[in-house]
Design an enzyme around this catalytic site. Structure first.
Site, short mmCIF file in Angstrom:
data_model
loop_
_atom_site.label_atom_id
_atom_site.label_comp_id
_atom_site.label_asym_id
_atom_site.label_seq_id
_atom_site.Cartn_x
_atom_site.Cartn_y
_atom_site.Cartn_z
N TYR A 78 -15.43 0.44 3.81
CA TYR A 78 -14.63 -0.20 2.76
C TYR A 78 -13.60 -1.11 3.42
O TYR A 78 -12.92 -0.69 4.36
CB TYR A 78 -13.92 0.86 1.92
N LYS A 121 -1.44 -0.78 6.42
CA LYS A 121 -0.92 0.61 6.39
C LYS A 121 0.25 0.81 7.35
O LYS A 121 1.38 0.41 7.07
CB LYS A 121 -2.07 1.59 6.62
N ASP A 158 -12.09 -3.92 11.47
CA ASP A 158 -11.15 -3.59 10.39
C ASP A 158 -10.40 -2.33 10.82
O ASP A 158 -10.91 -1.22 10.65
CB ASP A 158 -11.92 -3.38 9.07
P1 KE4 Z 1 -5.43 -2.24 0.95
O1 KE4 Z 1 -5.80 -3.54 0.23
O2 KE4 Z 1 -5.66 -1.02 0.08
O3 KE4 Z 1 -4.05 -2.27 1.58
O4 KE4 Z 1 -6.43 -2.08 2.20
C1 KE4 Z 1 -7.81 -2.14 1.97
C2 KE4 Z 1 -8.50 -1.43 3.11
C3 KE4 Z 1 -9.11 -2.19 4.08
N1 KE4 Z 1 -9.73 -1.62 5.14
C4 KE4 Z 1 -9.78 -0.26 5.27
C5 KE4 Z 1 -10.48 0.33 6.43
C6 KE4 Z 1 -9.17 0.56 4.29
O5 KE4 Z 1 -9.24 1.91 4.42
C7 KE4 Z 1 -8.52 -0.02 3.20
C8 KE4 Z 1 -7.89 0.80 2.09
N2 KE4 Z 1 -8.03 2.21 2.20
C9 KE4 Z 1 -8.00 2.94 0.95
C10 KE4 Z 1 -8.26 4.42 1.19
N3 KE4 Z 1 -9.34 4.72 2.00
C11 KE4 Z 1 -6.71 2.75 0.22
C12 KE4 Z 1 -6.44 3.72 -0.90
C13 KE4 Z 1 -6.68 3.09 -2.25
O6 KE4 Z 1 -7.61 2.28 -2.39
O7 KE4 Z 1 -5.91 3.46 -3.16
#
Ligand code: KE4
Length: 430
Positions: free
Chosen positions: A144, A267, A239
């Site tokens: 993801y 994060k 990523d």
């Molecule tokens: P954000 O747009 O949520 O800040 O980041 C997206 C993203 C990109 N790459 C990786 C590897 C990620 O894990 C994420 C976002 N992670 C999720 C949980 N696995 C965020 C939690 C959510 O979607 O509420």
């Protein structure tokens, strides 16, 4: 456990926010209960609006590596806010954080701050497309990279959790330029890259998968990915939104000794405030506007509060012994989980690297999306609810990571192990 106020708030929230939440996985649909509304947190503990306390293993999905409300981070935000919260102009703080991030992450020569991991990854693939003149993006099943259109193909995290095949609203014209192939499969990787090389702009990969649950790839897979993308002039994007500053100061690329062309971060680098970043080789990054033609922008990018919080957090991580101490407690905790699982008839597999781990309720090793999907999500849901009732706050999905922070002490971890053991005993009887 009293949850009246959370229930009332959830009803109110659903009237004005889709699903009552601002991010789908928080709705807890996958674990068969309604979300608790949190009001505060300190260290390893979060407190909901009804006053219930929980040892937190979500850690805001990764950012809270120091624990919640760390004094240095809170003070940095407080002090910075007194001088204004956003100017829409460059500030010294973003220069300082950019230099610190580039000094820490081995492959970074230049970095651009944005406001989320999604912005970082969507900008990185646009840059790769602009740099190569090609359109196809290769990703991996179950990984993801945020919710930009190009990524919502066999994605992980909430897309798996909610069983969304991709997502309505993503035009076929976009999706046709995204190839998703199995994680950890060197043969399919080589065949795909060689067959499609002339059309492929980039490969984007989670160097440790965290969004189908935690999956540590074979080092040979990552090495082959690096060798093939270099040979075929394909941009390799790591990523590291989860792994960046989590697995080491230099993230997975430092831990594995494999350097990508571009890296996406998020994060932890914002200290809990909205920050993402993408960066890499100067030759590629200089294609980004205003120096280059690849456009990307953001009103709040490099926001002084977020930069101050990120600087305070990273300065704590740079202190000698930080990662060693985190590894030691994570190893101890994982050993406890392994022992519980080993002494139980309940099929369970623990995948861990550093302070990142997932306990899958399944028999076979979990090495890719297909094997992850064999996990018993109903069993995970029952486990989740039992742990929550006992005061342990896990990720509301089998396909997410559990995080340990510097604030988790032996008492927190022993409490989690005791409750885990009790939950496994109940599962074994059912
Ligand atoms: P954000 O747009 O949520 O800040 O980041 C997206 C993203 C990109 N790459 C990786 C590897 C990620 O894990 C994420 C976002 N992670 C999720 C949980 N696995 C965020 C939690 C959510 O979607 O509420």
């Amino acid at each position: 456990m009293k949850t009246d106020l959370s229930a009332a708030l959830f009803a109110q929230a659903k009237a004005v926010i889709p699903g009552g939440v601002d991010s789908p996985v928080r709705a807890c649909k996958a674990v068969g209960c309604d979300p608790l509304f949190l009001k505060k947190a300190k260290g390893a503990v979060v407190v909901d609006v009804d006053g219930n306390e929980f040892v937190d293993f979500v850690c805001s999905w990764g950012p809270m590596i120091l624990g919640h409300a760390h004094p240095a981070v809170v003070e940095a935000i407080r002090e910075t806010a007194l001088d204004g919260t956003s100017f829409g102009a460059p500030t010294p703080l973003e220069v300082e954080l950019a230099r610190l991030v580039c000094d820490s992450v081995p492959s970074l020569e230049k970095v651009r701050f944005v406001n989320s991991g999604t912005e970082a990854t969507m900008s990185a693939i646009r840059l790769a497309r602009g740099y190569t003149g090609r359109n196809v993006v290769v990703k991996f099943d179950g990984c993801y990279h945020g919710h930009a259109d190009s990524f919502l193909v066999k994605a992980g995290s909430g897309v798996i959790t909610l069983g969304i095949p991709g997502s309505p609203g993503v035009p076929e014209d976009i999706v046709k330029n995204t190839l998703s192939i199995p994680y950890n499969d060197e043969e399919v990787l080589e065949t795909t890259l060689r067959d499609e090389a002339l059309d492929i702009a980039c490969v984007i990969v989670e160097p440790v998968a965290g969004n189908m649950g935690v999956i540590v790839p074979e080092l040979s897979f990552l090495r082959k990915l690096r060798d093939l993308t270099r040979e075929l002039s394909i941009v390799l994007i790591f990523d590291e939104v989860i792994t960046g500053f989590r697995l080491a100061l230099g993230g997975a690329q430092e831990r594995f000794g494999i350097l990508p062309d571009l890296t996406c971060l998020g994060k932890i680098i914002g200290g809990g405030l909205p920050v993402g970043a993408y960066g890499g080789k100067k030759e590629i990054m200089d294609m980004v506007a205003p120096d280059g033609p690849v456009y990307q922008a953001g009103t709040l990018s490099g926001n002084p509060l977020a930069m101050a919080a990120g600087l305070a957090m990273l300065n704590e991580l740079r202190k000698p012994g930080f990662y060693e101490a985190l590894e030691e407690k994570s190893r101890w905790f994982a050993a406890g989980l392994e022992q519980i699982a080993g002494n139980s008839s309940v099929p369970a597999v623990l995948n861990r690297i550093g302070s990142l781990m997932t306990c899958f309720f399944t028999e076979a090793p979990v090495t890719d999306y297909r094997s992850a999907m064999l996990a018993d999500t109903d069993r995970y849901g029952r486990h989740y609810r039992r742990m929550l009732a006992g005061g342990i706050y896990l990720a509301p999905s089998q396909f997410e990571a559990a995080f340990i922070s510097a604030a988790h002490d032996r008492s927190h971890l022993e409490k989690a192990l005791d409750l885990t053991e009790s939950s496994f005993k109940k599962m074994a009887k059912s």
